[in-house]
Design a protein around this motif. Structure first.
Motif, PDB file in Angstrom:
ATOM      1  N   ILE A  41      42.784  55.133  33.959  1.00  0.00           N
ATOM      2  CA  ILE A  41      42.741  54.040  32.985  1.00  0.00           C
ATOM      3  C   ILE A  41      42.254  54.464  31.601  1.00  0.00           C
ATOM      4  O   ILE A  41      42.835  54.049  30.594  1.00  0.00           O
ATOM      5  CB  ILE A  41      41.906  52.861  33.535  1.00  0.00           C
ATOM      6  N   PRO A  42      41.204  55.291  31.480  1.00  0.00           N
ATOM      7  CA  PRO A  42      40.763  55.671  30.121  1.00  0.00           C
ATOM      8  C   PRO A  42      41.807  56.436  29.314  1.00  0.00           C
ATOM      9  O   PRO A  42      41.701  56.523  28.088  1.00  0.00           O
ATOM     10  CB  PRO A  42      39.538  56.556  30.388  1.00  0.00           C
ATOM     11  N   LEU A  43      42.823  56.988  29.969  1.00  0.00           N
ATOM     12  CA  LEU A  43      43.851  57.748  29.269  1.00  0.00           C
ATOM     13  C   LEU A  43      44.846  56.847  28.561  1.00  0.00           C
ATOM     14  O   LEU A  43      45.644  57.309  27.750  1.00  0.00           O
ATOM     15  CB  LEU A  43      44.598  58.650  30.261  1.00  0.00           C
ATOM     16  N   SER A  44      44.803  55.554  28.868  1.00  0.00           N
ATOM     17  CA  SER A  44      45.775  54.620  28.310  1.00  0.00           C
ATOM     18  C   SER A  44      45.103  53.597  27.408  1.00  0.00           C
ATOM     19  O   SER A  44      44.002  53.130  27.686  1.00  0.00           O
ATOM     20  CB  SER A  44      46.507  53.888  29.441  1.00  0.00           C
ATOM     21  N   GLU A  45      45.786  53.258  26.316  1.00  0.00           N
ATOM     22  CA  GLU A  45      45.303  52.195  25.435  1.00  0.00           C
ATOM     23  C   GLU A  45      46.055  50.888  25.687  1.00  0.00           C
ATOM     24  O   GLU A  45      45.791  49.875  25.040  1.00  0.00           O
ATOM     25  CB  GLU A  45      45.463  52.622  23.974  1.00  0.00           C
ATOM     26  N   GLU A  46      46.995  50.933  26.611  1.00  0.00           N
ATOM     27  CA  GLU A  46      47.785  49.740  26.929  1.00  0.00           C
ATOM     28  C   GLU A  46      46.963  48.766  27.787  1.00  0.00           C
ATOM     29  O   GLU A  46      46.082  49.168  28.541  1.00  0.00           O
ATOM     30  CB  GLU A  46      49.054  50.139  27.694  1.00  0.00           C
ATOM     31  N   LYS A  47      47.274  47.473  27.658  1.00  0.00           N
ATOM     32  CA  LYS A  47      46.632  46.490  28.506  1.00  0.00           C
ATOM     33  C   LYS A  47      47.183  46.612  29.919  1.00  0.00           C
ATOM     34  O   LYS A  47      48.356  46.928  30.113  1.00  0.00           O
ATOM     35  CB  LYS A  47      46.870  45.086  27.960  1.00  0.00           C
ATOM     36  N   LEU A  48      46.337  46.359  30.885  1.00  0.00           N
ATOM     37  CA  LEU A  48      46.785  46.473  32.272  1.00  0.00           C
ATOM     38  C   LEU A  48      46.856  45.105  32.925  1.00  0.00           C
ATOM     39  O   LEU A  48      46.242  44.142  32.472  1.00  0.00           O
ATOM     40  CB  LEU A  48      45.877  47.419  33.060  1.00  0.00           C
ATOM     41  N   VAL A  49      47.622  45.044  33.996  1.00  0.00           N
ATOM     42  CA  VAL A  49      47.810  43.806  34.748  1.00  0.00           C
ATOM     43  C   VAL A  49      47.250  44.007  36.143  1.00  0.00           C
ATOM     44  O   VAL A  49      47.575  44.988  36.819  1.00  0.00           O
ATOM     45  CB  VAL A  49      49.308  43.425  34.831  1.00  0.00           C
ATOM     46  N   ILE A  50      46.389  43.086  36.561  1.00  0.00           N
ATOM     47  CA  ILE A  50      45.792  43.150  37.893  1.00  0.00           C
ATOM     48  C   ILE A  50      46.311  41.977  38.714  1.00  0.00           C
ATOM     49  O   ILE A  50      46.205  40.823  38.301  1.00  0.00           O
ATOM     50  CB  ILE A  50      44.253  43.076  37.818  1.00  0.00           C
ATOM     51  N   LYS A  51      46.902  42.278  39.858  1.00  0.00           N
ATOM     52  CA  LYS A  51      47.390  41.247  40.770  1.00  0.00           C
ATOM     53  C   LYS A  51      46.629  41.375  42.088  1.00  0.00           C
ATOM     54  O   LYS A  51      46.649  42.434  42.705  1.00  0.00           O
ATOM     55  CB  LYS A  51      48.893  41.406  41.018  1.00  0.00           C
ATOM     56  N   VAL A  52      45.951  40.303  42.481  1.00  0.00           N
ATOM     57  CA  VAL A  52      45.125  40.313  43.683  1.00  0.00           C
ATOM     58  C   VAL A  52      45.797  39.487  44.766  1.00  0.00           C
ATOM     59  O   VAL A  52      46.078  38.303  44.567  1.00  0.00           O
ATOM     60  CB  VAL A  52      43.716  39.754  43.393  1.00  0.00           C
ATOM     61  N   GLY A  53      46.060  40.129  45.901  1.00  0.00           N
ATOM     62  CA  GLY A  53      46.638  39.429  47.038  1.00  0.00           C
ATOM     63  C   GLY A  53      45.626  39.297  48.159  1.00  0.00           C
ATOM     64  O   GLY A  53      44.486  39.737  48.035  1.00  0.00           O
ATOM     65  N   SER A  67      49.257  50.417  44.041  1.00  0.00           N
ATOM     66  CA  SER A  67      49.027  49.393  45.058  1.00  0.00           C
ATOM     67  C   SER A  67      48.029  49.933  46.079  1.00  0.00           C
ATOM     68  O   SER A  67      48.080  51.113  46.443  1.00  0.00           O
ATOM     69  CB  SER A  67      50.336  49.027  45.768  1.00  0.00           C
ATOM     70  N   PHE A  68      47.134  49.080  46.537  1.00  0.00           N
ATOM     71  CA  PHE A  68      46.128  49.528  47.496  1.00  0.00           C
ATOM     72  C   PHE A  68      45.711  48.375  48.398  1.00  0.00           C
ATOM     73  O   PHE A  68      45.775  47.207  48.014  1.00  0.00           O
ATOM     74  CB  PHE A  68      44.894  50.100  46.782  1.00  0.00           C
ATOM     75  N   ARG A  69      45.294  48.738  49.608  1.00  0.00           N
ATOM     76  CA  ARG A  69      44.860  47.725  50.568  1.00  0.00           C
ATOM     77  C   ARG A  69      43.431  47.309  50.235  1.00  0.00           C
ATOM     78  O   ARG A  69      42.564  48.151  49.984  1.00  0.00           O
ATOM     79  CB  ARG A  69      44.924  48.282  52.000  1.00  0.00           C
ATOM     80  N   ASN A  70      43.179  46.006  50.242  1.00  0.00           N
ATOM     81  CA  ASN A  70      41.831  45.501  49.984  1.00  0.00           C
ATOM     82  C   ASN A  70      40.899  45.860  51.145  1.00  0.00           C
ATOM     83  O   ASN A  70      41.323  45.901  52.303  1.00  0.00           O
ATOM     84  CB  ASN A  70      41.850  43.985  49.815  1.00  0.00           C
ATOM     85  N   VAL A  71      39.642  46.108  50.831  1.00  0.00           N
ATOM     86  CA  VAL A  71      38.642  46.330  51.872  1.00  0.00           C
ATOM     87  C   VAL A  71      38.314  44.991  52.513  1.00  0.00           C
ATOM     88  O   VAL A  71      38.039  44.005  51.824  1.00  0.00           O
ATOM     89  CB  VAL A  71      37.363  46.963  51.274  1.00  0.00           C
ATOM     90  N   GLU A  72      38.364  44.942  53.839  1.00  0.00           N
ATOM     91  CA  GLU A  72      38.126  43.687  54.552  1.00  0.00           C
ATOM     92  C   GLU A  72      36.638  43.360  54.606  1.00  0.00           C
ATOM     93  O   GLU A  72      35.781  44.233  54.507  1.00  0.00           O
ATOM     94  CB  GLU A  72      38.689  43.775  55.974  1.00  0.00           C
TER      95      GLU A  72
END
Length: 205
Positions: A41-53, A67-72
């Protein structure tokens, strides 16, 4: 947006105002994913989008889509461990304190990494000793404290990590008793942001 991370001995809390958040949601991510994001993330100045499922989450920016699996499970109630009655404040130069801790911790016990902070009015004595090798070190730095005397033990490696994360020239350490958690924060918070570290003390023999 609130980011919280803890290893049981310390806790990091970062708040940032974001008026685009329209719903309340939370997600627990693994240390491995956090390390990957920290590097990219620090390498980019672009805005990021976070999608939580419910099971999976996704972060996308520029050419990356992770994409990553959430910790239960449920995250511990971190709000309950943040002290509200730390009325003793110590203000000092961040780099000065960090340097004193790094130098003295070389002579601390390799097992515990225990160092002692002894504050008295305008001075803070940072000291460490290793009884197994009969070595010790002590350094005094100027501070703003205003109280007669306060002594507490901390783990050198943890407080080093916390102070290294503070960008401000000066830091505030607030205490209540030698057995309750220390709060560490920059003296001047960035606009719309709040950074606070919580450090559990160690018993001084």
């Amino acid at each position: 947006i609130i980011f919280v991370s803890s290893n049981g001995h310390g806790l990091g809390l970062f708040k940032r105002e974001n008026k685009r958040c329209t719903e309340t949601c939370s997600v627990i991510i693994s240390r491995q994913i956090a390390s990957v994001l920290k590097g990219l993330i620090p390498l980019s100045e672009e805005k990021l989008v976070i999608k939580v499922g419910s099971d999976w989450s996704e972060i996308s920016f520029e050419d990356y889509e992770i994409s990553f699996r959430n910790v239960e499970g449920r995250y511990p109630n971190w709000r309950a461990v943040v002290p509200k009655s730390n009325n003793l404040e110590l203000k000092t130069d961040t780099k000065l304190l960090l340097g004193a801790i790094k130098r003295t911790s070389v002579f601390s016990s390799k097992v515990s990494c225990l160092i002692k902070l002894s504050a008295r009015y305008d001075k803070l004595v940072v000291s460490a000793q290793d009884l197994d090798y009969s070595t010790s070190a002590e350094e005094t730095i100027p501070v703003e404290f205003g109280e007669r005397e306060f002594v507490i033990g901390v783990k050198a490696t943890l407080i080093q990590d916390m102070l290294s994360g503070i960008d401000d020239d000066r830091s505030i350490l607030s205490f209540a008793t030698p057995s309750t958690a220390i709060l560490i924060a920059p003296e001047k918070q960035s606009e719309n942001e709040e950074l606070t570290y919580l450090l559990m003390p160690m018993t001084i023999q």
